[in-house]
Design an enzyme around this catalytic site. Structure first.
Site, PDB file in Angstrom:
ATOM      1  N   ASP A 122     130.200 -33.865  96.906  1.00  8.07           N
ATOM      2  CA  ASP A 122     130.573 -35.001  97.762  1.00  8.07           C
ATOM      3  C   ASP A 122     130.449 -34.679  99.261  1.00  8.07           C
ATOM      4  O   ASP A 122     130.654 -35.560 100.097  1.00  8.07           O
ATOM      5  CB  ASP A 122     132.021 -35.428  97.495  1.00  8.07           C
ATOM      6  CG  ASP A 122     132.179 -36.173  96.170  1.00  8.07           C
ATOM      7  OD1 ASP A 122     131.153 -36.513  95.543  1.00  8.07           O
ATOM      8  OD2 ASP A 122     133.337 -36.410  95.773  1.00  8.07           O
ATOM      9  N   LYS A 124     135.783 -41.623 101.385  1.00  9.79           N
ATOM     10  CA  LYS A 124     134.833 -42.497 100.673  1.00  9.79           C
ATOM     11  C   LYS A 124     135.538 -43.220  99.533  1.00  9.79           C
ATOM     12  O   LYS A 124     136.543 -42.754  98.990  1.00  9.79           O
ATOM     13  CB  LYS A 124     133.632 -41.713 100.127  1.00  9.79           C
ATOM     14  CG  LYS A 124     133.956 -40.581  99.128  1.00  9.79           C
ATOM     15  CD  LYS A 124     134.057 -41.008  97.672  1.00  9.79           C
ATOM     16  CE  LYS A 124     134.488 -39.873  96.773  1.00  9.79           C
ATOM     17  NZ  LYS A 124     134.950 -40.238  95.452  1.00  9.79           N
TER      18      LYS A 124
HETATM   19  P1  ATP Z   1     136.968 -35.906  94.991  1.00 15.05           P
HETATM   20  O1  ATP Z   1     137.129 -37.371  95.252  1.00 15.05           O
HETATM   21  O2  ATP Z   1     135.842 -35.267  95.796  1.00 15.05           O
HETATM   22  O3  ATP Z   1     136.956 -35.517  93.566  1.00 15.05           O
HETATM   23  P2  ATP Z   1     139.700 -35.669  95.718  1.00 15.05           P
HETATM   24  O4  ATP Z   1     139.763 -36.599  96.879  1.00 15.05           O
HETATM   25  O5  ATP Z   1     140.215 -36.174  94.427  1.00 15.05           O
HETATM   26  O6  ATP Z   1     138.238 -35.141  95.570  1.00 15.05           O
HETATM   27  P3  ATP Z   1     140.609 -33.544  97.409  1.00 15.05           P
HETATM   28  O7  ATP Z   1     141.599 -34.164  98.339  1.00 15.05           O
HETATM   29  O8  ATP Z   1     139.282 -33.214  97.937  1.00 15.05           O
HETATM   30  O9  ATP Z   1     140.492 -34.374  96.064  1.00 15.05           O
HETATM   31  O10 ATP Z   1     141.353 -32.227  96.864  1.00 15.05           O
HETATM   32  C1  ATP Z   1     141.087 -31.612  95.622  1.00 15.05           C
HETATM   33  C2  ATP Z   1     141.674 -30.189  95.698  1.00 15.05           C
HETATM   34  O11 ATP Z   1     140.867 -29.437  96.614  1.00 15.05           O
HETATM   35  C3  ATP Z   1     143.078 -30.120  96.262  1.00 15.05           C
HETATM   36  O12 ATP Z   1     144.039 -30.210  95.256  1.00 15.05           O
HETATM   37  C4  ATP Z   1     143.114 -28.789  96.987  1.00 15.05           C
HETATM   38  O13 ATP Z   1     143.632 -27.775  96.148  1.00 15.05           O
HETATM   39  C5  ATP Z   1     141.653 -28.438  97.266  1.00 15.05           C
HETATM   40  N1  ATP Z   1     141.260 -28.453  98.710  1.00 15.05           N
HETATM   41  C6  ATP Z   1     140.454 -27.561  99.310  1.00 15.05           C
HETATM   42  N2  ATP Z   1     140.258 -27.862 100.599  1.00 15.05           N
HETATM   43  C7  ATP Z   1     140.960 -28.974 100.851  1.00 15.05           C
HETATM   44  C8  ATP Z   1     141.147 -29.758 102.024  1.00 15.05           C
HETATM   45  N3  ATP Z   1     140.575 -29.452 103.192  1.00 15.05           N
HETATM   46  N4  ATP Z   1     141.896 -30.859 101.914  1.00 15.05           N
HETATM   47  C9  ATP Z   1     142.463 -31.182 100.724  1.00 15.05           C
HETATM   48  N5  ATP Z   1     142.340 -30.456  99.600  1.00 15.05           N
HETATM   49  C10 ATP Z   1     141.596 -29.354  99.649  1.00 15.05           C
END
Ligand code: ATP
Length: 309
Positions: free
Chosen positions: A137, A9
């Site tokens: 999310d 997203k």
């Molecule tokens: P958001 O936009 O929802 O705040 P994000 O995109 O910034 O999230 P994610 O890629 O969801 O961040 O990852 C945040 C943290 O979640 C990672 O650093 C990791 O430790 C943990 N995590 C748990 N499950 C997963 C997964 N399936 N894929 C990636 N990271 C994961």
């Protein structure tokens, strides 16, 4: 074996209210699902196990904290399955800790994949409730399209949208912690004298001009209306993002903004050719690790391959 495709997203609006007494912020979050996405494949196995491939695979935890594993266990517990068995393979294209809700996407995909693998036929409404338990999310990754999220982002209302919008995402080296970006947003508000609590900051609401641009399928109007209240905080923690945003604008983007809590930067393009040109320019600009041209909106987590009954 069941494979589920799930979108990342971008927040076309991310309005952040003041800090509530429970520590969360009220959000007016307009989520937009893009074709850049992960695939999660569920296979029958003993226990819940995980593997992950993709450029950021090393940054993905493969233990019980992974949102895909948590989703599998939560669905099993909801149905009273004593001994859930699944191997989940994540083919990861969404940048990790990039502000594109990649972990949440894998959680949503695992709910759909395990539901199909275990033949549970869980109603969408129940899957949405389980998704909200996993994280704010996750419900949107199930729904896809374009939606307004209120509360912490988990109370969703699908929004009307016409046509296809073309996007470019510039991926940074390393992630940003979402809680750290919210704390920086609060710090900037306090430092500037406005204050950071719900008494100081007006409750955010969806921008009518943004909703009209989406409904009309008008990229120029959408470009004018894009907003992200976390952008200043993300740029403050990672000043080089200003260079990335500038490089995409110079390459012809209609608008540039930080995606969610960053550090991925999003660029709206006038059409697919412009998006391809902006992505190619960004890749050689030295301001990001790589850049992807993509489009949206696309549907939420859905099965793309399963055994024929
Ligand atoms: P958001 O936009 O929802 O705040 P994000 O995109 O910034 O999230 P994610 O890629 O969801 O961040 O990852 C945040 C943290 O979640 C990672 O650093 C990791 O430790 C943990 N995590 C748990 N499950 C997963 C997964 N399936 N894929 C990636 N990271 C994961």
């Amino acid at each position: 074996m069941v494979t589920v495709r799930v979108p990342a997203k971008v927040n076309v609006q991310l309005g952040v209210g003041g800090v509530r007494p429970d520590g969360y912020h009220d959000l007016a979050n307009v989520f937009f699902a893009v074709a850049l996405g992960d695939e999660v494949t569920a296979t029958a196995a003993d226990g819940v196990t995980l593997t992950c491939t993709g450029p950021d695979a090393d940054a993905v935890p493969l233990d019980g904290t992974n949102l895909a594993a948590r989703a599998a266990r939560l669905l099993a517990a909801h149905h009273g399955l004593a001994d859930p068995g699944v191997h989940l393979h994540i083919a990861k294209a969404i940048p990790v800790a990039g502000g594109m809700a990649g972990g949440s996407a894998d959680g949503a995909a695992a709910l759909v994949a395990c539901d199909a693998l275990w033949g549970l036929d869980t109603p969408l409404e129940t899957l949405l409730e389980l998704a909200a338990e996993l994280g704010s999310d996750v419900p949107f990754a199930l729904l896809g399209g374009v939606a307004l999220g209120r509360g912490r982002g988990e109370i969703l209302e699908a929004l009307p949208v016409s046509g296809t919008f073309h996007w470019v995402f510039a991926v940074a080296d390393g992630g940003l912690s979402t809680p750290a970006v919210f704390r920086e947003c609060d710090r900037i508000r306090e430092e500037s004298g406005t204050g950071a609590t719900i008494d100081d900051v007006p409750t955010p609401d969806a921008d009518p001009a943004l909703l009209a641009a989406l409904a009309d399928g008008d990229p120029v109007a959408l470009a004018d209306a894009l907003s992200n209240d976390l952008q200043a905080a993300a740029v403050s923690l990672r000043p080089s993002l200003a260079d990335t945003l500038h490089a995409g604008t110079e390459a012809g983007a209609l608008a540039a903004l930080v995606s969610g809590s960053g550090p991925t930067c999003a660029f709206l393009a006038k059409d697919a050719d412009a998006a391809a040109h902006i992505a190619a320019t960004l890749r050689t600009s030295g301001t990001c690790r790589t850049a992807h041209a993509t489009y949206g909106p696309v549907p939420g987590a859905r099965v793309v391959s399963a055994p024929t009954p």
